[in-house]
Design an enzyme around this catalytic site. Structure first.
Site, PDB file in Angstrom:
ATOM      1  N   GLY A  53       0.832  -1.192   0.000  1.00 43.38           N
ATOM      2  CA  GLY A  53       0.000   0.000   0.000  1.00 43.38           C
ATOM      3  C   GLY A  53       0.870   1.247   0.000  1.00 43.38           C
ATOM      4  O   GLY A  53       1.717   1.439  -0.872  1.00 43.38           O
ATOM      5  N   ASP A 217      -4.064   3.293  -6.717  1.00 43.32           N
ATOM      6  CA  ASP A 217      -2.634   3.560  -6.837  1.00 43.32           C
ATOM      7  C   ASP A 217      -2.324   4.686  -7.805  1.00 43.32           C
ATOM      8  O   ASP A 217      -1.296   5.347  -7.688  1.00 43.32           O
ATOM      9  CB  ASP A 217      -1.903   2.282  -7.285  1.00 43.32           C
ATOM     10  N   ASN A 227      -6.231  -0.355  -8.915  1.00 40.29           N
ATOM     11  CA  ASN A 227      -6.274  -0.809  -7.523  1.00 40.29           C
ATOM     12  C   ASN A 227      -6.144  -2.329  -7.508  1.00 40.29           C
ATOM     13  O   ASN A 227      -6.132  -2.992  -8.557  1.00 40.29           O
ATOM     14  CB  ASN A 227      -7.563  -0.362  -6.823  1.00 40.29           C
ATOM     15  N   LYS A 228      -6.082  -2.878  -6.324  1.00 45.61           N
ATOM     16  CA  LYS A 228      -5.900  -4.315  -6.128  1.00 45.61           C
ATOM     17  C   LYS A 228      -6.857  -5.138  -6.986  1.00 45.61           C
ATOM     18  O   LYS A 228      -8.032  -4.801  -7.113  1.00 45.61           O
ATOM     19  CB  LYS A 228      -6.121  -4.651  -4.647  1.00 45.61           C
TER      20      LYS A 228
END
Length: 311
Positions: A53, A217, A227-228
């Site tokens: 993160g 991100d 993102n994830k």
């Protein structure tokens, strides 16, 4: 107000020529610190998800102090650090800006301190915007570990008198939701439930989710975000059920491109060192999704909420 794992001294501490970071791979079962005494050590720690993160950003900043004290070329050190997580371009950009200031005569220690302070101020502003979107009785879905601004948004809403509950997918294969998000919410006294990655659609269909909020991100020029992996599926489902999706992004500037990090198959094939499928099986692990602007209600940044549909 922040949980233990988001305090500066737990993310990156430099003393006696050694860097320390709380090993998030072992948290919350063990509180152990990972030690790094070289730039390759820090690179590998970031790549191996010892921290993740926003952690790599802070750790890489402190690693510049290590490089300086070792007499290393700071630009080369920054390049090595930036290569650890290729999707995270913010780390490379920030390190470059820090070194530009140092090359103009500023002291490295003071530049790093000012950058970290600017992050804290940005998180606070972002959480003001995020908190304002949360109403009493809301069910909130997240993905992975959205860190400072998301958690502060929740806490500020709670302090405002809002009764809220958070649904936290476990986030396979690294389980950041289960190991990082849920314990942090519990520490902060926020009602939360752990669910599996396949369950968000069920709770959306039952009317349990009022808003979807994640980290991101980067923002791309077309106002899509990264993102994830898993975020895209949840965003599609949220759109279907009329649930607003708000990613939070520290940087309000745009990245020209994103390299999706493909991580090792063993991270999918094994869990806590134990195989979870037949020997010889193959697996794929793209670590990030790109979520198009059409699925995003607004992007929360330190400068306000960006309307992704406004050209």
């Amino acid at each position: 107000m922040l949980p233990l794992i988001l305090r500066h001294e737990e993310i990156a501490r430099y003393e006696g020529g050694v860097l320390y970071t709380l090993d998030r791979r072992k948290y919350p079962f063990k509180k152990e610190y990972f030690k790094m005494s070289s730039i390759p050590d820090v690179h590998d720690a970031i790549k191996d998800m010892v921290t993740q993160g926003g952690g790599p950003m802070e750790l890489s900043l402190k690693a510049l102090l290590l490089a300086r004290d070792r007499g290393l070329d700071l630009r080369e050190a920054a390049a090595t650090l930036s290569s650890a997580r290729p999707t995270n371009r913010s780390m490379a950009n920030t390190l470059s800006l820090v070194l530009s200031r140092v090359e103009k005569g500023e002291e490295l220690d003071s530049v790093i301190a000012s950058v970290l302070l600017s992050y804290d101020e940005a998180y606070d502003r972002m959480s003001d915007y995020g908190s304002a979107l949360i109403k009493d009785g809301y069910g909130i879905l997240t993905t992975c570990f959205a860190e400072h601004s998301f958690l502060l948004s929740l806490k500020k809403a709670q302090m405002r008198g809002c009764s809220i509950r958070v649904f936290v997918p476990e986030t396979r294969p690294y389980m950041q939701g289960a190991r990082l998000t849920l314990p942090s919410l519990m520490e902060m006294g926020i009602k939360s439930y752990l669910i599996t990655d396949g369950m968000p659609a069920f709770f959306m269909s039952r009317g349990e989710i009022d808003i979807y909020m994640t980290a991101s991100d980067a923002i791309l020029p077309d106002k899509s975000v990264s993102n994830k992996v898993g975020t895209l599926g949840n965003a599609i489902c949220a759109k279907h059920y009329g649930i607003p999706y708000y990613p939070l992004c520290l940087k309000s500037s745009y990245n020209d491109n994103i390299e999706i990090e493909m991580r090792g198959a063993d991270e999918v094939l094994f869990f806590n060192g134990e195989g979870i499928t037949a020997e010889g099986a193959e697996a794929l692990y793209p670590a990030f999704d790109i979520i198009p602007a059409s699925l995003i209600t607004g992007i929360i940044t330190k400068d306000g909420i960006i309307d992704p549909h406004f050209i």
